[in-house]
Design a protein around this motif. Structure first.
Motif, PDB file in Angstrom:
ATOM      1  N   VAL A 225       0.885  -1.163   0.000  1.00 54.52           N
ATOM      2  CA  VAL A 225       0.000   0.000   0.000  1.00 54.52           C
ATOM      3  C   VAL A 225       0.923   1.213   0.000  1.00 54.52           C
ATOM      4  CG1 VAL A 225      -1.727   1.314   1.291  1.00 54.52           C
ATOM      5  CG2 VAL A 225      -1.900  -1.190   1.163  1.00 54.52           C
ATOM      6  N   ARG A 226       1.074   1.821  -1.173  1.00 56.57           N
ATOM      7  CA  ARG A 226       1.999   2.951  -1.352  1.00 56.57           C
ATOM      8  C   ARG A 226       1.259   4.259  -1.090  1.00 56.57           C
ATOM      9  NH1 ARG A 226       6.873   0.025  -2.158  1.00 56.57           N
ATOM     10  NH2 ARG A 226       6.627  -1.413  -3.903  1.00 56.57           N
ATOM     11  N   LEU A 227       1.929   5.127  -0.342  1.00 57.38           N
ATOM     12  CA  LEU A 227       1.302   6.385   0.067  1.00 57.38           C
ATOM     13  C   LEU A 227       1.811   7.554  -0.759  1.00 57.38           C
ATOM     14  CD1 LEU A 227      -0.609   7.615   2.244  1.00 57.38           C
ATOM     15  CD2 LEU A 227       1.422   7.990   3.642  1.00 57.38           C
ATOM     16  N   HIS A 228       0.853   8.311  -1.344  1.00 56.25           N
ATOM     17  CA  HIS A 228       1.150   9.553  -2.073  1.00 56.25           C
ATOM     18  C   HIS A 228       0.277  10.640  -1.461  1.00 56.25           C
ATOM     19  CE1 HIS A 228       3.048   7.443  -5.653  1.00 56.25           C
ATOM     20  NE2 HIS A 228       2.323   6.459  -5.144  1.00 56.25           N
ATOM     21  N   GLY A 229       0.737  11.267  -0.399  1.00 54.03           N
ATOM     22  CA  GLY A 229      -0.096  12.263   0.261  1.00 54.03           C
ATOM     23  C   GLY A 229      -1.313  11.593   0.882  1.00 54.03           C
ATOM     24  N   ASN A 230      -2.527  11.994   0.451  1.00 51.31           N
ATOM     25  CA  ASN A 230      -3.739  11.358   0.981  1.00 51.31           C
ATOM     26  C   ASN A 230      -4.325  10.342  -0.006  1.00 51.31           C
ATOM     27  OD1 ASN A 230      -4.737  13.080  -0.909  1.00 51.31           O
ATOM     28  ND2 ASN A 230      -6.147  14.170   0.444  1.00 51.31           N
ATOM     29  N   LEU A 231      -3.493   9.944  -0.972  1.00 51.24           N
ATOM     30  CA  LEU A 231      -3.877   8.905  -1.935  1.00 51.24           C
ATOM     31  C   LEU A 231      -3.033   7.664  -1.688  1.00 51.24           C
ATOM     32  CD1 LEU A 231      -4.479   9.232  -5.738  1.00 51.24           C
ATOM     33  CD2 LEU A 231      -2.745   7.622  -4.938  1.00 51.24           C
ATOM     34  N   VAL A 232      -3.665   6.486  -1.737  1.00 51.86           N
ATOM     35  CA  VAL A 232      -2.905   5.238  -1.638  1.00 51.86           C
ATOM     36  C   VAL A 232      -3.022   4.459  -2.941  1.00 51.86           C
ATOM     37  CG1 VAL A 232      -2.948   4.959   0.857  1.00 51.86           C
ATOM     38  CG2 VAL A 232      -4.830   4.057  -0.491  1.00 51.86           C
ATOM     39  N   ILE A 244      -9.000  -8.467  -5.278  1.00 51.91           N
ATOM     40  CA  ILE A 244      -9.130  -7.096  -4.764  1.00 51.91           C
ATOM     41  C   ILE A 244     -10.498  -6.519  -5.139  1.00 51.91           C
ATOM     42  CG2 ILE A 244      -8.277  -4.727  -4.989  1.00 51.91           C
ATOM     43  CD1 ILE A 244      -6.480  -6.396  -3.258  1.00 51.91           C
ATOM     44  N   LEU A 245     -10.900  -6.704  -6.389  1.00 56.22           N
ATOM     45  CA  LEU A 245     -12.173  -6.144  -6.842  1.00 56.22           C
ATOM     46  C   LEU A 245     -13.358  -6.843  -6.172  1.00 56.22           C
ATOM     47  CD1 LEU A 245     -11.340  -5.634 -10.620  1.00 56.22           C
ATOM     48  CD2 LEU A 245     -11.448  -3.910  -8.823  1.00 56.22           C
ATOM     49  N   LYS A 246     -13.180  -8.123  -5.882  1.00 57.26           N
ATOM     50  CA  LYS A 246     -14.237  -8.866  -5.180  1.00 57.26           C
ATOM     51  C   LYS A 246     -14.501  -8.261  -3.801  1.00 57.26           C
ATOM     52  CE  LYS A 246     -15.064 -13.481  -3.237  1.00 57.26           C
ATOM     53  NZ  LYS A 246     -14.493 -14.855  -3.078  1.00 57.26           N
ATOM     54  N   ASP A 249     -15.445  -3.175  -1.768  1.00 60.57           N
ATOM     55  CA  ASP A 249     -16.254  -2.384  -0.842  1.00 60.57           C
ATOM     56  C   ASP A 249     -15.719  -2.470   0.586  1.00 60.57           C
ATOM     57  OD1 ASP A 249     -17.991  -1.443  -2.787  1.00 60.57           O
ATOM     58  OD2 ASP A 249     -19.296  -3.199  -2.628  1.00 60.57           O
ATOM     59  N   LEU A 250     -15.300  -3.675   0.990  1.00 56.46           N
ATOM     60  CA  LEU A 250     -14.702  -3.837   2.315  1.00 56.46           C
ATOM     61  C   LEU A 250     -13.407  -3.038   2.424  1.00 56.46           C
ATOM     62  CD1 LEU A 250     -15.203  -7.680   2.908  1.00 56.46           C
ATOM     63  CD2 LEU A 250     -16.363  -5.809   4.107  1.00 56.46           C
ATOM     64  N   ILE A 251     -12.580  -3.119   1.379  1.00 58.65           N
ATOM     65  CA  ILE A 251     -11.301  -2.396   1.375  1.00 58.65           C
ATOM     66  C   ILE A 251     -11.543  -0.894   1.407  1.00 58.65           C
ATOM     67  CG2 ILE A 251      -9.238  -1.895  -0.007  1.00 58.65           C
ATOM     68  CD1 ILE A 251      -9.406  -4.837  -1.001  1.00 58.65           C
ATOM     69  N   ARG A 252     -12.498  -0.447   0.596  1.00 54.64           N
ATOM     70  CA  ARG A 252     -12.807   0.991   0.553  1.00 54.64           C
ATOM     71  C   ARG A 252     -13.230   1.502   1.938  1.00 54.64           C
ATOM     72  NH1 ARG A 252     -17.608   3.238   0.146  1.00 54.64           N
ATOM     73  NH2 ARG A 252     -18.583   1.280  -0.541  1.00 54.64           N
ATOM     74  N   LEU A 253     -14.112   0.785   2.590  1.00 55.48           N
ATOM     75  CA  LEU A 253     -14.585   1.207   3.905  1.00 55.48           C
ATOM     76  C   LEU A 253     -13.465   1.222   4.935  1.00 55.48           C
ATOM     77  CD1 LEU A 253     -18.014  -0.676   4.026  1.00 55.48           C
ATOM     78  CD2 LEU A 253     -17.673   1.805   3.903  1.00 55.48           C
ATOM     79  N   LYS A 254     -12.647   0.175   4.916  1.00 55.12           N
ATOM     80  CA  LYS A 254     -11.537   0.090   5.878  1.00 55.12           C
ATOM     81  C   LYS A 254     -10.528   1.204   5.634  1.00 55.12           C
ATOM     82  CE  LYS A 254      -9.140  -1.775   9.208  1.00 55.12           C
ATOM     83  NZ  LYS A 254      -9.639  -1.754  10.602  1.00 55.12           N
ATOM     84  N   PHE A 255     -10.198   1.451   4.377  1.00 52.33           N
ATOM     85  CA  PHE A 255      -9.189   2.468   4.063  1.00 52.33           C
ATOM     86  C   PHE A 255      -9.696   3.869   4.387  1.00 52.33           C
ATOM     87  CE2 PHE A 255      -5.782   0.487   1.175  1.00 52.33           C
ATOM     88  CZ  PHE A 255      -5.826  -0.704   1.876  1.00 52.33           C
ATOM     89  N   GLY A 259      -8.323   6.814   7.145  1.00 53.42           N
ATOM     90  CA  GLY A 259      -8.027   8.197   6.788  1.00 53.42           C
ATOM     91  C   GLY A 259      -7.482   8.394   5.389  1.00 53.42           C
ATOM     92  N   PHE A 260      -7.518   7.346   4.567  1.00 59.03           N
ATOM     93  CA  PHE A 260      -7.065   7.479   3.183  1.00 59.03           C
ATOM     94  C   PHE A 260      -8.220   7.978   2.328  1.00 59.03           C
ATOM     95  CE2 PHE A 260      -4.396   3.645   4.529  1.00 59.03           C
ATOM     96  CZ  PHE A 260      -3.308   4.427   4.887  1.00 59.03           C
ATOM     97  N   ASN A 261      -8.054   9.144   1.715  1.00 60.31           N
ATOM     98  CA  ASN A 261      -9.149   9.768   0.959  1.00 60.31           C
ATOM     99  C   ASN A 261      -9.349   9.146  -0.422  1.00 60.31           C
ATOM    100  OD1 ASN A 261      -9.501  11.467   3.095  1.00 60.31           O
ATOM    101  ND2 ASN A 261      -8.496  13.231   2.149  1.00 60.31           N
ATOM    102  N   TYR A 262      -8.244   8.808  -1.059  1.00 57.91           N
ATOM    103  CA  TYR A 262      -8.314   8.272  -2.420  1.00 57.91           C
ATOM    104  C   TYR A 262      -7.631   6.905  -2.456  1.00 57.91           C
ATOM    105  CZ  TYR A 262      -9.363  13.167  -3.293  1.00 57.91           C
ATOM    106  OH  TYR A 262      -9.924  14.419  -3.251  1.00 57.91           O
ATOM    107  N   ILE A 263      -8.295   5.939  -3.089  1.00 59.22           N
ATOM    108  CA  ILE A 263      -7.814   4.556  -3.087  1.00 59.22           C
ATOM    109  C   ILE A 263      -7.719   4.080  -4.531  1.00 59.22           C
ATOM    110  CG2 ILE A 263      -8.261   2.217  -2.239  1.00 59.22           C
ATOM    111  CD1 ILE A 263     -10.325   3.814  -0.285  1.00 59.22           C
ATOM    112  N   THR A 264      -6.523   3.680  -4.950  1.00 61.34           N
ATOM    113  CA  THR A 264      -6.329   3.246  -6.333  1.00 61.34           C
ATOM    114  C   THR A 264      -5.685   1.864  -6.367  1.00 61.34           C
ATOM    115  OG1 THR A 264      -4.089   4.173  -6.525  1.00 61.34           O
ATOM    116  CG2 THR A 264      -5.925   5.661  -7.002  1.00 61.34           C
ATOM    117  N   LEU A 265      -5.896   1.175  -7.486  1.00 64.79           N
ATOM    118  CA  LEU A 265      -5.252  -0.113  -7.747  1.00 64.79           C
ATOM    119  C   LEU A 265      -4.272   0.087  -8.892  1.00 64.79           C
ATOM    120  CD1 LEU A 265      -5.035  -3.212  -7.362  1.00 64.79           C
ATOM    121  CD2 LEU A 265      -6.974  -3.458  -8.931  1.00 64.79           C
ATOM    122  N   ASP A 266      -2.999  -0.175  -8.651  1.00 68.67           N
ATOM    123  CA  ASP A 266      -1.958   0.040  -9.659  1.00 68.67           C
ATOM    124  C   ASP A 266      -2.110  -0.994 -10.779  1.00 68.67           C
ATOM    125  OD1 ASP A 266       0.476   0.182 -11.131  1.00 68.67           O
ATOM    126  OD2 ASP A 266       1.486   1.027  -9.382  1.00 68.67           O
TER     127      ASP A 266
END
Length: 281
Positions: A225-232, A244-246, A249-255, A259-266
């Motif tokens: 989980v790489r951190l770029h400011g408030n984006l991971v 991950i896609l399955k 929703d769980l990952i989004r809620l936990k993240f 306190g992570f505002n933006y969540i991306t999959l590389d």
């Protein structure tokens, strides 16, 4: 500590083991191995104990830089081997230059840790620190190698000196049935933060919790989980994207809870040291 008694495809396993044990002949009073819980250091710790028994030590840093599952893995490995295990509390955040997170951050940390290990080495009256850096590590960005060179009076690198690569150490770990032989490669949590972004214990703790959460969902795979400011930016192997896609929703809620505002999959998937790709060596 039971060997499987089978040959490794393409390698003479006994020759590799013998070369490592012979390398240790020069250290009459025993050795110390920094034990991370990963494959490379675990194999060295096992062979050091095989060679020196009670004149060998494994040292693990209990640090805010260490993923918690790896700290537990180091304890499991040391117990399996039977080696005396010393756990040292460390606080790299007391080093102001380290918290600035410069591109030579790894050098700063390694130098600090080698100094601590040197004190333990002299206290325990041992001859050398056996570092688990492999021959494969020479082909990637490793600023910590400078610290090894500066501390070469005590720090020795058997894998580099004998040209033993990471794929061989993993096969050795499987051969010796080391409990963590199938663990994916991992590194300190500071590698998850973009260079020149300030390092804090709070950031790393959140990253550790986030990675552990994903690990519990998709299994023991390379996860960053790489951190770029408030984006991971989540890095996993390409064949784990479906998992991950399955659970998105769980990952989004936990993240968001972390306190992570933006969540991306590389989309390029897991890449070891992806922040180092554009660093000029």
């Amino acid at each position: 500590m039971k060997m499987l008694g089978k040959e490794l495809s393409g390698y003479d396993i006994n020759e590799i083991i013998d070369s490592l044990l012979k390398y240790m002949d020069r250290f009459k009073n025993g050795v110390l191995v920094p034990l991370s819980g990963g494959v490379d250091s675990s194999v060295l710790a096992l062979l050091a104990y095989k060679k020196f028994k009670d004149k060998s030590r494994a040292v693990t840093f209990d640090s805010q830089l260490t993923p918690r599952y790896l700290l537990e893995a180091s304890k499991k490995v040391a117990k399996y081997i039977g080696i005396k295990h010393i756990i040292v509390k460390s606080n790299e955040f007391a080093i102001k230059e380290f918290t600035r997170n410069p591109i030579n951050r790894c050098y700063i940390c390694k130098k600090y840790r080698f100094k601590v290990l040197e004190e333990i080495l002299l206290r325990e009256k041992l001859d050398a620190i056996l570092d688990g850096t492999t021959f494969s590590d020479l082909s990637v960005y490793r600023p910590g190698l400078k610290a090894i060179e500066e501390m070469k009076e005590y720090v020795k690198t058997p894998y580099i000196d004998l040209k033993i690569s990471k794929d061989i150490t993993r096969k050795l770990a499987s051969y010796f049935k080391i409990p963590t032989y199938n663990y994916p490669p991992d590194s300190c949590l500071a590698t998850r933060v973009m260079y020149n972004e300030e390092l804090t214990p709070e950031k790393l703790k959140k990253i550790d919790i986030a990675e552990d959460y994903i690990r519990n969902l998709i299994g023991l795979k390379p996860i960053r989980v790489r951190l770029h400011g408030n984006l991971v930016r989540i890095e996993v192997p390409l064949d784990s994207f479906t998992d991950i896609l399955k659970h998105k929703d769980l990952i989004r809620l936990k993240f968001h809870e972390l306190g992570f505002n933006y969540i991306t999959l590389d989309l390029e998937g897991f890449r070891s040291g992806s922040f180092d790709i554009y660093v000029k060596k």
